[in-house]
Design a protein around this motif. Sequence first.
Motif, PDB file in Angstrom:
ATOM      1  N   GLU C  70     -10.672  27.244   0.702  1.00 10.57           N
ATOM      2  CA  GLU C  70     -10.840  26.712   2.060  1.00 10.57           C
ATOM      3  C   GLU C  70     -11.313  27.795   3.029  1.00 10.57           C
ATOM      4  O   GLU C  70     -12.168  27.542   3.881  1.00 10.57           O
ATOM      5  N   THR C  71     -10.761  28.997   2.886  1.00 11.92           N
ATOM      6  CA  THR C  71     -11.172  30.080   3.783  1.00 11.92           C
ATOM      7  C   THR C  71     -12.639  30.446   3.536  1.00 11.92           C
ATOM      8  O   THR C  71     -13.359  30.814   4.469  1.00 11.92           O
ATOM      9  N   GLY C  72     -13.079  30.331   2.300  1.00 12.09           N
ATOM     10  CA  GLY C  72     -14.477  30.602   1.995  1.00 12.09           C
ATOM     11  C   GLY C  72     -15.415  29.513   2.463  1.00 12.09           C
ATOM     12  O   GLY C  72     -16.597  29.765   2.712  1.00 12.09           O
ATOM     13  N   LEU C  73     -14.902  28.286   2.583  1.00  8.03           N
ATOM     14  CA  LEU C  73     -15.772  27.163   2.936  1.00  8.03           C
ATOM     15  C   LEU C  73     -15.808  26.859   4.434  1.00  8.03           C
ATOM     16  O   LEU C  73     -16.594  26.023   4.879  1.00  8.03           O
ATOM     17  N   VAL C  74     -14.954  27.519   5.216  1.00  4.83           N
ATOM     18  CA  VAL C  74     -15.061  27.342   6.671  1.00  4.83           C
ATOM     19  C   VAL C  74     -15.987  28.419   7.242  1.00  4.83           C
ATOM     20  O   VAL C  74     -16.322  29.395   6.572  1.00  4.83           O
ATOM     21  N   ARG C  75     -16.370  28.228   8.488  1.00  3.01           N
ATOM     22  CA  ARG C  75     -17.182  29.251   9.147  1.00  3.01           C
ATOM     23  C   ARG C  75     -16.297  30.450   9.486  1.00  3.01           C
ATOM     24  O   ARG C  75     -15.077  30.286   9.688  1.00  3.01           O
ATOM     25  N   SER C  76     -16.887  31.613   9.563  1.00  7.72           N
ATOM     26  CA  SER C  76     -16.069  32.824   9.671  1.00  7.72           C
ATOM     27  C   SER C  76     -15.233  32.830  10.944  1.00  7.72           C
ATOM     28  O   SER C  76     -14.172  33.456  10.991  1.00  7.72           O
ATOM     29  N   LYS C  77     -15.643  32.118  11.962  1.00  9.36           N
ATOM     30  CA  LYS C  77     -14.878  32.110  13.214  1.00  9.36           C
ATOM     31  C   LYS C  77     -13.558  31.351  13.080  1.00  9.36           C
ATOM     32  O   LYS C  77     -12.725  31.409  13.986  1.00  9.36           O
TER      33      LYS C  77
END
Lengths: 450, 450, 450
Positions: C70-77
């Motif tokens: 999930e952390t990889g698939l969201v935008r970095s912000k």
Amino acid sequence: MQLKKILPLAALTVALPSLGLAQEAEVVVDATPDAVAALNTEMVFILNSLLFLIGGFLVFFMAAGFCMLETGLVRSKNAAMQATKNVALFSLAGIAYFVVGFNLMYPLGDWVIEGWLGGVAPTVLEPVGVALEDVDDIEYASIGSDFIFQLMFCAATASIVSGAVAERVKLFPFLVFVVILTGIIYPIQASWSWGEGFLDEIGFLDFAGSSIVHGAGAAAALAGALVVGSRYGKYGKDGKINVMPGSNLPLATLGMFILWFGWFGFNGGSQLAMGTIADVADVSRIFANTNLAASGGAVAALILTTILYKKPDLTMVLNGALAGLVSITAEPLTPGLGMAVLIGAVGGLIVVLTVPMLDKLKIDDVVGAIPVHGFAGIWGTLAVVLTNPDAVLSAQLIGIALIFGFMFAASLVVWLILKVVMGVRVSDEDQVTGLDKTDMGMEAYPEFSS
Amino acid sequence: MQLKKILPLAALTVALPSLGLAQEAEVVVDATPDAVAALNTEMVFILNSLLFLIGGFLVFFMAAGFCMLETGLVRSKNAAMQATKNVALFSLAGIAYFVVGFNLMYPLGDWVIEGWLGGVAPTVLEPVGVALEDVDDIEYASIGSDFIFQLMFCAATASIVSGAVAERVKLFPFLVFVVILTGIIYPIQASWSWGEGFLDEIGFLDFAGSSIVHGAGAAAALAGALVVGSRYGKYGKDGKINVMPGSNLPLATLGMFILWFGWFGFNGGSQLAMGTIADVADVSRIFANTNLAASGGAVAALILTTILYKKPDLTMVLNGALAGLVSITAEPLTPGLGMAVLIGAVGGLIVVLTVPMLDKLKIDDVVGAIPVHGFAGIWGTLAVVLTNPDAVLSAQLIGIALIFGFMFAASLVVWLILKVVMGVRVSDEDQVTGLDKTDMGMEAYPEFSS
Amino acid sequence: MQLKKILPLAALTVALPSLGLAQEAEVVVDATPDAVAALNTEMVFILNSLLFLIGGFLVFFMAAGFCMLETGLVRSKNAAMQATKNVALFSLAGIAYFVVGFNLMYPLGDWVIEGWLGGVAPTVLEPVGVALEDVDDIEYASIGSDFIFQLMFCAATASIVSGAVAERVKLFPFLVFVVILTGIIYPIQASWSWGEGFLDEIGFLDFAGSSIVHGAGAAAALAGALVVGSRYGKYGKDGKINVMPGSNLPLATLGMFILWFGWFGFNGGSQLAMGTIADVADVSRIFANTNLAASGGAVAALILTTILYKKPDLTMVLNGALAGLVSITAEPLTPGLGMAVLIGAVGGLIVVLTVPMLDKLKIDDVVGAIPVHGFAGIWGTLAVVLTNPDAVLSAQLIGIALIFGFMFAASLVVWLILKVVMGVRVSDEDQVTGLDKTDMGMEAYPEFSS
């Protein structure tokens, strides 16, 4: 519980009083050790299977380790492609090994050509809730546990190839190669030793696969690197070697740690048994030796790079640890702990010394897979003679020559056919843009890359 | 052990011959319980060793967890160096522990100074395919499994240090410190309790090492942080504390999760036995308590940071979970589940409250290792008295004082000698540039960093 | 062998000579199989508990897998926030499951409403060093091992939700939902099948939770996605769907691999027993089928995306593998290997075909959780009838309808109450800035983001 069948004594108590006493006692004498033996048989089978299951999930995780190592060592414009290749190769390896590889590798008497070419049939497991008498080999382990463990070794060979040919090989031709490698080429070769084929008969010893797995993968990788060619811009016309640094070294470091973690299963599980005191103590020896060989490889690479280049090099340290692991894999049991450190250290030195050699030969091996898995694999296979009195140097040399020769030749043929039929190399222009954009239309790190 | 009830027969062999009747009965009487007892002995040995092997690979993976946590919490210009340090420290710890540490820690009667200083000899494992009568301790586990498990604990102390002194300590002096820490300082200290030394005799209780491992690492880290000094620019002349945020928080989060994962082995394996119903149920209790203490620590840190600073803080949540784990480590067995949550929660609160305190003292602990492993470690060691009726507060206090005192003093001496002999601190200029470039000539993320 | 010392029959030797010999023989006959049976009972209990402990740490690691995916698939912000949510949800799930969930789920006769609503009491483990007669269920496993294993399943449902509602849900309302989901909603639903409730009685079969866990999480996620609404800017007024690519695909790939790794424990541990030959062979079948279903899902998704869009898609391949895993979860035991590939492949196809469908319905599911865990979960639950002769299609359909219906309805009510009481959605402005800065005051990658 099959024990019900072999604990027949409760009923006897009714019958006994009417019998002569010596006879009763005889019955007890016979029956009782049987009950103990039956329980022992059961426990050995369970513990052996458990070793394979634990080994299976540990070695499975090496697929993630290879993926992180390779994805961290390519440039970011090819990172999503490298991740895709690693997921796809592992998935295809599983299917290919099930459909044909496993039985090709373990013909165990059912050879197409005795000792050289195994049987052809998809894998069939024991039935659900298998009864004792239907177990394939009650002194060994469940077929399913054996299959899952061996599958992970097969897949590792393909992971080794993907690192070497990264950043310029086309996805689908690569995957076709993976299917042939994991379904046919590797299983045939592995059957020579582990399927009780002719290399086993001449006394070739390779406990967990320094040559059979790692060397085999490296030979296939070398063939691939030669046919696919080097990355665009890697070797300048003036002889200059352009450094193309990995885009995410912490990720590559994670990959190395995951591989080290998985290697406890890789080598430990290769004891193939855990149901006796001797076996579990041997697995313990293997764990300790495996760990110390990795230590030796990392430390040797750290020191040698610092001596040679004045500064330590993280990627060399990572590859040094991996080379230590590869080096101990052919014989992780018989060495003492000090010897394990030394065997691993030599592996680490080999990698530091041979990585530049490949570059001089203009063989572009993106992650150093050929030195790590191939050269250290040869060393490890030879080093068996240092500690295992059953090892014979000539048999080791024959095994190495035949394994590397066959794996290289068969892979070369497949790569060349693929080159003609599908093309195997991404165009220079697309390499400049990066395979993520050109071949996948996406980016691994869309917000980071400069 | 319920077998006591049902293995009644050995003594019968004396009585039976006088009955005339049963030569065979004698055989039964001798053979049968012996066969069951022998199988039981074998199974206990295998299961105990297996617990150590599983614990071994789980705790091994904590090396990766520390590496990812620390690499994620340093600035990207020092990330490759931090990864290098972590790989190298783990590798060297293994060699040092093999050469001298293990036997220094487990003299078991072969002391240099009784109860205070262990024996000196490299580790030797049981021979290959060990026979029952050659097993070192048939009631315990294989030496190899014990060695690999204990080695991982030793290496953890060094991982704790590397986080505290990150971003400014020189690589090779740090590695020399690691060798002395893991080969000599930690094993001597650990022998006092786990080698059946004097702390064990006075009744000091520290199940899996809140003080013996975590506190010990924190004390060595504190000495290092003091001698190496703070990072350039961390503490302004005006008393201003400059925040130097970690460069890759998802990686740090991964590191925390890996540490939590490994902690099941850390605490669970410290039961040291899994061959009876009671032991496996105890290991299960430990798993559950360990997990809930981490939960308590994370939630407490989340809530307290939100109350104190109006916003939650991810690094505090990560450190809160770790502090919960450290807190339960001294006694993961006797608490009930609710008490485990509370013990962990207090650990989480301690971290949130003490991290700023260190900054006020201008002690620069990059990842919060001293609060997490040291302060929570003290709390955990004291908390043993809450649930374990065998614990005595005075013994806990004496143990804490001696462990922290010795670890700090011995580490301080080594750090000071290293400072004089080699220098331990990277120059301010090089710190500004970043250690990756200046000391390694490479970058962790060559394409990302601004 | 210490057992020799504790064979306790001095009393008998006195008594026996005065007895008739047949009676002696009876003693032997009775006692001996008892000793074997007792040892067998002990070993079965240990091995079953060990299966849960191994399964427990493997499924625990899925929390890290979900977090990385999930952390990889969201935008970095929003990456630090996503990591925070994942750590916090797992921590809270543990506490909620301990306080009320576990006994609500496993009332085993102690129902509030027979078959529908379990008992209410915090979890209490067996005492330290439990004696045989105090073990809760000697034919099963230790409570602690069962608790830790089941807790991980419960937490997985919350991890599924966090992916779907990422990048716009408020942290604390989300965490309140997690507590209710893991403490009450999921345990009630799961008790219907696994607590021997009414769905179990009508013959609904869901081996490891295609519907009970994955479908349940997806239904809760769908309710959340509907109430929270789509991310700002995701669906343009002109009907345009804006692609918001994940910021770190290698990290997401790692997450997928960790999930696959953990799934061996998820499905394998759900055999609930490993103490007989049949059970360990079944666990082995499950490992093999689980692996091949993931393979099938990944390969099917790779091929279909290439056919549909001309280019492969890494996130689809990742979700394809996960969908394959979800699909086999309802019945990982009875299929043959080929059928396992097919069941997984259909799961992969379903994901590729249904992800766009959700977008057309303007249901914003950031990571594809609803297709992967919901639609593939339904498929997997139905597919049980293909290979398990005990499965009845009507019972499967009833189970699916009731599980999805209840989970969706109960979750919807909670989400709506939270919306009114606390507000659940981050403002559009803050979404543009990113939740890391606005709600946490930090950045996941402070040095990378453009």
